[in-house]
Structure formats: structure tokens, C-alpha cells
Design an enzyme around this catalytic site. Structure first.
Site, PDB file in Angstrom:
ATOM      1  N   ARG A 234       0.858  -1.181   0.000  1.00 62.55           N
ATOM      2  CA  ARG A 234       0.000   0.000   0.000  1.00 62.55           C
ATOM      3  C   ARG A 234       0.894   1.231   0.000  1.00 62.55           C
ATOM      4  O   ARG A 234       1.917   1.267   0.709  1.00 62.55           O
ATOM      5  CB  ARG A 234      -0.926   0.025   1.227  1.00 62.55           C
ATOM      6  N   GLU A 263      -2.422   7.476  -5.098  1.00 60.92           N
ATOM      7  CA  GLU A 263      -2.764   6.823  -6.378  1.00 60.92           C
ATOM      8  C   GLU A 263      -4.230   6.984  -6.780  1.00 60.92           C
ATOM      9  O   GLU A 263      -4.561   6.890  -7.968  1.00 60.92           O
ATOM     10  CB  GLU A 263      -2.401   5.333  -6.348  1.00 60.92           C
ATOM     11  N   HIS A 295      -0.579  -0.360  -9.873  1.00 61.85           N
ATOM     12  CA  HIS A 295      -1.379  -1.281  -9.045  1.00 61.85           C
ATOM     13  C   HIS A 295      -1.875  -2.478  -9.869  1.00 61.85           C
ATOM     14  O   HIS A 295      -3.079  -2.739  -9.952  1.00 61.85           O
ATOM     15  CB  HIS A 295      -2.557  -0.542  -8.388  1.00 61.85           C
TER      16      HIS A 295
END
Ligand code: NAD
Length: 335
Positions: A234, A263, A295
């Protein structure tokens, strides 16, 4: 059950629709992220299905609850973006998909390490232009190097196994030791020792208050000069501004990211014709020793099938007033 499914791309719809052929729910797909603005789309849905960058704080949960939403079914393992206290107060059930493919994320983690070390993006571009010079492509053998893994749950343990297979020495830090990691020779040490001894550091713990900015100025100061830092967990595990300073000074020699603390609103979208307004992110893209993916570590066929099946299994169990397999309980939060 009628489900409002947010942040859906064509691939989400494909895999969810295929799994729903047997589950039989009424899935209504919405492309936008769930935000205080888009939550108005939810009208007469008992369930909302959300992904990693959907906003699930009180400003969204409250209006959803007023619209009759009783279930938030996450299509992710991480749940750091959900205000669980607000959900509980509103009588909402929250489920997740705890393990869909630790291998996919672990393999992507190692792909970033190898691509950074052997400068694969640069080599690929050079050869396409007929430039076969090797200057600037020098790498190192992974065999014999020390890798520090923070968080040795499902994904961290697979990373440990792969890197032990390369002949790396594995150091680990976790709030609880994993016997599988010890079985392959991994040694649990303090974070201070891990930072000081590792040539490669990779993060696989959840984002919780205790791990927020676990890689900060102080941690970086303890690391070896030229260390490789990887984060596929994360974004906010890393203080990005401190990392940028360390890249400029050469303290961090390689950076591989699949996640970024800001993000939301960037990743999963095609912004190729727009000017990116995030100066910290844009600065990171200018370094020759940084590789960022958007991601995508989870993004394998196996994972999308499992995510779709397990999300729908959670929804089915909730509809039948049974305990969903991916229910987020206080034990899950404490673990
Ligand atoms: P997991 O729950 O199996 O493992 C997490 C480990 O972190 C556990 O061993 C836990 O004890 C440890 N941990 C908890 N608090 C800690 C702390 N304060 N310090 C150190 N370790 C701590 O989870 P997992 O399936 O291995 O996933 C790990 C993380 O990967 C998730 O939290 C998620 O954020 C991230 N993830 C990213 C992607 C992606 O596509 N990039 C996909 C899936 C998961």
C-alpha cells in the site's frame, strides 16, 4: 441480490459476469470510483461492491446507509480505505477477499526487482533502436544478497520462498513469525537490523496506523547506500517525499512501486493525453532507477477469477443470512 458494483473496468465486468452465471445476483456496473458525488447513483441497492481506491469513509457510508445499503463487499484483500467503525455504527456488514492469489502479487514483486537490477525497460528500448551497447546496464547477482521482508503473511512468505530459491539470505520482520519463512532459513530480526543489513527491502504488511510511513527519513538513514526498495503493498507505507530525497542523494539506488500514497484518481485510468498534476509522482518518473506499475500486481487471470467468485460468495452468504467467508471481524482487524 441487487448489487451496485463500482470502479468497474471491462475486465471486472467480464470476470464478475462469468462468476455470476451460477451465483445469479443482479449486478449493476458503474464505471466511476465511489465518492461522495457518485454514491448518489446508489438507489435501492442492498449491497455495494467496491475496489481499492473507492472512498468508504463516513461521508460515503452514511448516504449509502440512508439508501438502504447493508453490505459493502470489497473486491480486495486490503481494507484500509474503509471506516469500519462508521460501518459498524450504521449496522453495515463489510466483507473482503482475504487471499485470491498471493503468487500473482509475489511474482510481480520479484519481476520489479529483476527489471530494476537488469534494467530491462532500458535494454528493451535500446535493442529496438539497434543500440546493442551494454554501458549502463550493469546488474548484480541476487544469489548471496540479503533481502529484508516486512510483513511475512501470504504474499511475503511466497516472496521469501522465491528469493530463497535464488540463493538470497532472507531477513524478516513481522508482528508474528511465520514458520514457513523460518523453514526456508528466513531469520526474524528487528526493523533496525533489517534496514541496516538488507540489499533489497520489500514491503508486504497491511497499511494500519503502526505501519503508516514505516519507510520514512529515519528508516532510510539506517539503510545501506544504494539499497533497492520495493513496495507492492500500500502506498502510504512509504513517505514518498523522503524517498524522492533519498533517490536524489543516491541513498536509495533502486525503487520499484506498484502502489502510491496518492494513487486514487491516477491509477487504473488512461491519463496519457493529460498533464499529471501530482509533482511528487511526476518527479519519481524522471529517475532512471525507478520503475512504477499502476497497481497491477494482483492482475492475473487466476486472481480475477478468484476475486469474482469469492466476492459473489460473500454476497450470497449475506443474502442467505449466513456468515460470509470474507467477513471483516474485529479479530481480522486486530490480526
Ligand atoms: P496477510 O494478512 O497474509 O499478511 C500481512 C502480514 O503483515 C501478516 O503476517 C501480519 O502479521 C503482518 N503485519 C501486520 N501488522 C504488521 C506490522 N505492524 N509490522 C509488520 N508486519 C505486520 O496479507 P497478504 O495477503 O500477504 O497481503 C499483504 C498486503 O499486500 C495487503 O495488506 C495489501 O495491502 C497488499 N496487496 C497488494 C496487492 C496489489 O495488487 N498490489 C494485491 C493484494 C494485496
Amino acid at each position: 441480490m441487487k448489487v451496485a458494483v463500482f470502479s468497474t473496468k471491462p475486465y471486472d465486468r467480464e470476470f464478475l459476469a462469468a462468476a455470476n452465471a451460477t451465483a445469479g445476483h443482479e449486478l449493476v456496473f458503474f464505471e466511476p470510483r465511489l465518492t461522495p458525488q457518485t454514491c448518489r447513483l446508489v438507489d435501492d441497492f442492498p449491497a455495494v461492491c467496491a475496489f481499492v481506491n473507492d472512498q468508504l469513509d463516513a461521508s460515503v457510508l452514511l448516504p449509502l446507509s440512508r439508501q438502504g445499503v447493508k453490505l459493502i463487499a470489497l473486491r480486495s484483500a486490503g481494507f484500509n480505505h474503509v471506516d469500519l467503525q462508521a460501518a459498524e455504527q450504521l449496522g453495515m456488514t463489510v466483507t473482503r477477499v482475504p487471499a485470491y492469489s498471493p503468487h500473482g502479487v509475489a511474482e510481480h514483486t520479484v519481476a520489479l526487482m529483476l527489471a530494476l537490477n537488469r534494467k530491462i525497460p532500458r535494454a528493451y528500448n535500446r535493442v529496438r533502436e539497434g543500440n546493442f551497447a551494454l554501458d549502463g546496464l550493469l546488474g548484480f547477482d541476487f544469489c548471496g544478497r540479503t533481502v529484508g521482508i516486512i510483513g511475512t503473511g501470504k504474499i511475503g512468505a511466497v516472496v521469501a520462498r522465491i528469493l530463497a530459491g535464488f540463493g538470497c539470505r532472507v531477513l524478516a520482520y513481522d508482528v508474528g513469525a511465520n514458520p514457513d519463512v523460518e523453514a526456508i532459513g528466513g531469520k526474524y530480526v528487528s526493523t533496525e537490523e533489517l534496514f541496516a543489513q538488507s540489499d533489497i527491502i520489500t514491503l508486504h504488511c497491511p497499511l494500519v496506523p503502526a505501519t503508516y510511513h514505516v519507510v520514512n527519513e529515519e528508516a532510510i538513514a539506517r539503510m545501506k547506500r544504494g539499497v533497492m526498495l520495493i513496495n507492492t503493498s500500500r502506498g502510504a507505507l512509504i513517505d514518498t517525499q523522503a524517498v524522492v530525497r533519498a533517490l536524489k542523494s543516491g541513498k536509495i539506488g533502486y525503487l520499484g512501486l506498484d502502489v502510491y500514497e496518492e494513487e486514487a484518481g491516477l491509477f487504473f485510468e488512461d491519463l496519457s493525453t493529460r498533464v499529471i498534476q501530482d509533482d511528487v509522482f511526476s518527479r519519481m518518473l524522471t529517475f532512471p532507477n525507478v520503475i512504477i506499475t499502476g497497481h497491477q500486481a494482483f492482475f492475473t487471470r487466476n486472481a480475477l477469477e478468484a476475486i469474482a467468485q469469492e466476492t459473489l460468495a460473500n454476497i450470497t452468504a449475506h443474502e442467505r443470512v449466513q456468515r460470509p467467508p470474507g467477513l471483516i471481524t474485529s479479530e481480522v482487524v486486530r490480526a
